[in-house]
Design a protein around this motif. Structure first.
Motif, PDB file in Angstrom:
ATOM      1  N   ILE A  45     -16.143 -41.435   1.911  1.00  0.00           N
ATOM      2  CA  ILE A  45     -16.023 -41.921   0.528  1.00  0.00           C
ATOM      3  C   ILE A  45     -14.583 -41.763   0.054  1.00  0.00           C
ATOM      4  O   ILE A  45     -14.139 -40.654  -0.286  1.00  0.00           O
ATOM      5  CB  ILE A  45     -16.983 -41.156  -0.405  1.00  0.00           C
ATOM      6  N   MET A  83     -17.669 -46.088  -4.389  1.00  0.00           N
ATOM      7  CA  MET A  83     -18.562 -45.676  -5.463  1.00  0.00           C
ATOM      8  C   MET A  83     -18.204 -46.269  -6.820  1.00  0.00           C
ATOM      9  O   MET A  83     -18.926 -46.039  -7.795  1.00  0.00           O
ATOM     10  CB  MET A  83     -18.595 -44.151  -5.560  1.00  0.00           C
ATOM     11  N   VAL A 109     -26.410 -44.134  -3.909  1.00  0.00           N
ATOM     12  CA  VAL A 109     -25.502 -43.150  -3.314  1.00  0.00           C
ATOM     13  C   VAL A 109     -26.293 -41.938  -2.842  1.00  0.00           C
ATOM     14  O   VAL A 109     -26.063 -41.415  -1.739  1.00  0.00           O
ATOM     15  CB  VAL A 109     -24.416 -42.727  -4.319  1.00  0.00           C
ATOM     16  N   ALA A 158     -26.506 -40.503   0.905  1.00  0.00           N
ATOM     17  CA  ALA A 158     -26.116 -39.117   1.168  1.00  0.00           C
ATOM     18  C   ALA A 158     -27.241 -38.368   1.867  1.00  0.00           C
ATOM     19  O   ALA A 158     -26.994 -37.543   2.757  1.00  0.00           O
ATOM     20  CB  ALA A 158     -25.739 -38.417  -0.137  1.00  0.00           C
ATOM     21  N   VAL A 209     -21.045 -35.892   5.161  1.00  0.00           N
ATOM     22  CA  VAL A 209     -20.298 -36.646   4.144  1.00  0.00           C
ATOM     23  C   VAL A 209     -18.878 -36.094   4.067  1.00  0.00           C
ATOM     24  O   VAL A 209     -18.681 -34.877   3.964  1.00  0.00           O
ATOM     25  CB  VAL A 209     -20.973 -36.545   2.759  1.00  0.00           C
ATOM     26  N   SER A 211     -15.678 -36.788   1.558  1.00  0.00           N
ATOM     27  CA  SER A 211     -15.462 -37.517   0.310  1.00  0.00           C
ATOM     28  C   SER A 211     -14.203 -37.081  -0.415  1.00  0.00           C
ATOM     29  O   SER A 211     -13.896 -35.889  -0.499  1.00  0.00           O
ATOM     30  CB  SER A 211     -16.665 -37.308  -0.628  1.00  0.00           C
ATOM     31  N   GLY A 254     -19.363 -37.821  -4.658  1.00  0.00           N
ATOM     32  CA  GLY A 254     -19.789 -37.955  -3.276  1.00  0.00           C
ATOM     33  C   GLY A 254     -20.201 -36.604  -2.719  1.00  0.00           C
ATOM     34  O   GLY A 254     -21.195 -36.471  -1.994  1.00  0.00           O
TER      35      GLY A 254
END
Length: 331
Positions: free
Chosen positions: A171, A204, A230, A234, A240, A242, A247
């Motif tokens: 992200i 996003m 989102v 996730a 993840v 970010s 995020g």
């Protein structure tokens, strides 16, 4: 009670919409009605099923008994003084209308000396709930009394989706000042592909983040301002990475391990409070990729304590003693 919620809502930013979604859910669970100030009231009414009024309509402040300013990173003047003037003006007007006001799960700063003076003056005497330890320490330096809460989006419950351990959600965040960081994420994503991982690049804030797509031109990209989508992604991902704060927060809500590339103090503050791996810009792509490959996660006990702080913040803001218990999700 009718509770008003004011923040950066109606601008298709999935992070801010996640905050709003969590606040509205909690208010409804506690038996309260809500109204929202929004940059796009029609969109907010459609997506959140709640009354909404334009954020520039001063008479909308008469629609609620209590106003929550937040959550989010509203109390800063790094992006512009105009934004800070708007939120502090909103506070003054609500108080002029004799409405109860709570500064709700905000982060504080970055602020210029001018901004520090204005914020200290505007918040003095108000109930202040801040979402991280660094902001709490900053408030004390400004002579403000504050309580510690946490970001409401931590209370969102992930959907029942099968985890894909080989999927890494990357992200980024657009902006001239963050280009080197975006390049680091791109290099990390390439390394992960080389190691056999799947990579999905998630934007996003559609429109604002679109320029980043040019960097990740040969990667799979999804654009969404919907916090539910989102949260789904996730929960589906095995890891993840970010730049964007939410995020990380939605990964924590979903029980998915995460690492942060910090462009802003609020991102580093969340990573520190959860014990997650983080780097400052411009970042080291190889180490970011290794964090994902090794599944380096946060301290889940610390995440659980943050969720409890988020629940308690509603008790503080609403004057209630008994929190509503809701599922905290995986992790």
């Amino acid at each position: 009670m009718v509770v008003g919620v004011a923040g950066y809502y109606g601008f298709k930013n999935a992070g801010d919409e996640a905050i709003l979604e969590a606040i509205l859910r909690e208010l409804r669970d506690r038996g309260h009605r809500a109204v929202v100030l929004s940059g796009n009231p029609a969109l907010t009414r459609e997506e959140h099923k709640t009354p909404a009024y334009h954020r520039l309509n001063p008479l909308a402040l008469l629609k609620a008994d209590l106003w929550l300013l937040g959550g989010g990173g509203l109390l800063q003047d790094f992006t512009s003084r105009l934004s800070l003037r708007y939120y502090l003006g909103l506070l003054r007007l609500a108080r002029l209308f004799r409405k109860r006001v709570v500064i709700f799960n905000q982060s504080l700063g970055p602020l210029s000396p001018w901004g520090e003076r204005r914020v200290a003056q505007a918040l003095r005497g108000l109930p202040v709930i801040l979402r991280d330890q660094d902001s709490l320490a900053y408030a004390k330096r400004l002579g403000l009394e504050a309580e510690l809460g946490a970001d409401p989006a931590l209370l969102l419950t992930p959907p029942p989706v099968a985890r894909e351990e080989g999927l890494v959600l990357v992200i980024p965040r657009a902006g001239e000042a963050y280009r080197e960081g975006v390049k680091s994420l791109y290099a990390a994503a390439n390394h992960l592909l080389h190691e056999g991982r799947q990579v999905l690049v998630l934007l996003m804030q559609p429109g604002y983040d679109d320029e980043v797509a040019e960097v990740f031109f040969h990667h799979r990209i999804e654009r969404t301002g919907d916090p539910r989508r989102v949260l789904y992604l996730a929960a589906q991902a095995g890891y993840v990475i970010s730049m964007r704060l939410h995020g990380l927060i939605l990964a924590a809500a979903a029980g998915t391990p995460f690492a942060a590339l910090s462009y802003d103090p609020k991102v580093a503050a969340f990573a520190k409070e959860t014990g997650a791996y983080h780097q400052d810009l411009p970042g080291d792509p190889l180490l970011l990729a290794k964090a994902a490959l090794y599944g380096r996660g946060p301290d889940w006990d610390k995440v659980a304590r943050l969720k409890e702080r988020a629940r308690r913040s509603f008790d503080l803001a609403l004057g209630e003693r008994h929190p509503v218990k809701r599922p905290s999700g995986r992790g």
